[in-house]
Structure formats: structure tokens, C-alpha cells
Write an enzyme that holds these catalytic residues in place. Structure first.
Site, PDB file in Angstrom:
ATOM      1  N   MET A 182       0.788  -1.206   0.000  1.00 45.52           N
ATOM      2  CA  MET A 182       0.000   0.000   0.000  1.00 45.52           C
ATOM      3  C   MET A 182       0.831   1.271   0.000  1.00 45.52           C
ATOM      4  O   MET A 182       0.317   2.298  -0.347  1.00 45.52           O
ATOM      5  CB  MET A 182      -0.973   0.007   1.144  1.00 45.52           C
ATOM      6  CG  MET A 182      -0.330   0.357   2.470  1.00 45.52           C
ATOM      7  SD  MET A 182      -1.174  -0.224   3.890  1.00 45.52           S
ATOM      8  CE  MET A 182      -0.329  -1.749   4.117  1.00 45.52           C
ATOM      9  N   PRO A 183       2.100   1.237   0.374  1.00 45.69           N
ATOM     10  CA  PRO A 183       2.835   2.505   0.322  1.00 45.69           C
ATOM     11  C   PRO A 183       3.092   2.955  -1.116  1.00 45.69           C
ATOM     12  O   PRO A 183       3.329   2.141  -2.001  1.00 45.69           O
ATOM     13  CB  PRO A 183       4.169   2.198   1.006  1.00 45.69           C
ATOM     14  CG  PRO A 183       3.994   0.922   1.706  1.00 45.69           C
ATOM     15  CD  PRO A 183       2.923   0.177   0.976  1.00 45.69           C
ATOM     16  N   LEU A 184       3.008   4.243  -1.296  1.00 42.40           N
ATOM     17  CA  LEU A 184       3.481   4.874  -2.527  1.00 42.40           C
ATOM     18  C   LEU A 184       4.680   5.710  -2.108  1.00 42.40           C
ATOM     19  O   LEU A 184       4.563   6.591  -1.258  1.00 42.40           O
ATOM     20  CB  LEU A 184       2.409   5.763  -3.149  1.00 42.40           C
ATOM     21  CG  LEU A 184       2.857   6.609  -4.343  1.00 42.40           C
ATOM     22  CD1 LEU A 184       3.373   5.734  -5.481  1.00 42.40           C
ATOM     23  CD2 LEU A 184       1.718   7.500  -4.804  1.00 42.40           C
ATOM     24  N   THR A 211       3.518   7.674   1.215  1.00 41.29           N
ATOM     25  CA  THR A 211       2.084   7.746   1.476  1.00 41.29           C
ATOM     26  C   THR A 211       1.645   6.330   1.810  1.00 41.29           C
ATOM     27  O   THR A 211       1.890   5.399   1.038  1.00 41.29           O
ATOM     28  CB  THR A 211       1.322   8.263   0.248  1.00 41.29           C
ATOM     29  OG1 THR A 211       1.839   9.547  -0.128  1.00 41.29           O
ATOM     30  CG2 THR A 211      -0.161   8.375   0.527  1.00 41.29           C
TER      31      THR A 211
END
Length: 126
Positions: free
Chosen positions: A1-3, A71
């Protein structure tokens, strides 16, 4: 899920940029991010496109500054965040020779429903 966004001054080779990406990803995996959850944007900037204070908070920075913005979901504890900051700085030092003062990290935390990983679907929305 991290960007993950990694920003640096123009002029480093592809191997250096790859080392940065791997170092940050390894730190994220260390706090529980799945190994296959890797989405990164690595961008180089001219001098006027990457502005920073060389001495803010008494930390010495050089033109080798690496700015990392992550993020991810608003689910991490303060301890996990501190461990992440430390691991990123250590990993960047080992992998690419980045000095600790040249590692700037910013976390942007969002709700799970603020993601679509494709197909126009909010995969994490309940």
C-alpha cells in the site's frame, strides 16, 4: 500500500537510483509491508527544482540530499515510524553512501479507502 517518492539532484547513475529504491523498500518490509507491495517514483531534479535548507534544525545537508515521501495507511505506531526513519537512513547509508543528514523523510498517512490499485476499484474500502 505505500506509494514512495524519492527525489534527488540530477546526475546519479541508474545503479545509485536502484540502490535508493531497494534501501527504502527494505526498510518498509522491516515494519511489515509485504515484499511484493512496491510502488515507487524516483525523480531527479535540477538545482532549482530541489530546494532545501542546508542547516535547518542544526542538521548539515549537502547536494546529495535524498527526500523520501511515503504515502501509506494511517495504521502505524509511533515506534514503527521511528524504526522506519532509522532503517531508511541506515539502509541509504549502506546501499548508496548517503550521509544521515542528507536523508529527509516525510510520511503522508491516509485512510484505507483512499487507494485504488487498478480497475477503478477501491480495494481496501469496506
Amino acid at each position: 500500500m505505500p506509494l514512495v517518492r524519492i527525489d534527488l539532484r540530477r546526475g546519479k547513475d541508474a545503479a545509485y537510483r536502484t540502490a535508493l529504491g531497494n534501501a527504502v523498500h527494505d526498510a518498509l518490509v522491516g515494519i511489515g509491508v509485504p515484499a511484493d507491495d512496491r510502488f515507487q517514483v524516483i525523480a531527479e531534479h535540477d538545482t532549482e527544482g530541489l530546494v532545501y535548507d542546508a542547516h535547518y534544525l542544526g542538521i548539515e545537508r549537502s547536494d546529495d540530499i535524498v527526500i523520501v515521501q511515503i504515502t501509506f495507511n494511517d495504521t502505524r505506531t509511533l515506534e514503527q515510524k521511528k524504526a522506519l526513519y532509522k532503517a531508511i537512513a541506515e539502509n541509504l547509508g549502506k546501499a548508496a553512501g548517503v550521509k544521515p543528514g542528507d536523508v529527509f523523510v516525510s510520511l503522508v498517512e491516509v485512510k484505507k479507502e483512499n487507494w485504488s490499485f487498478g480497475n477503478g476499484v477501491a480495494q481496501y474500502a469496506s
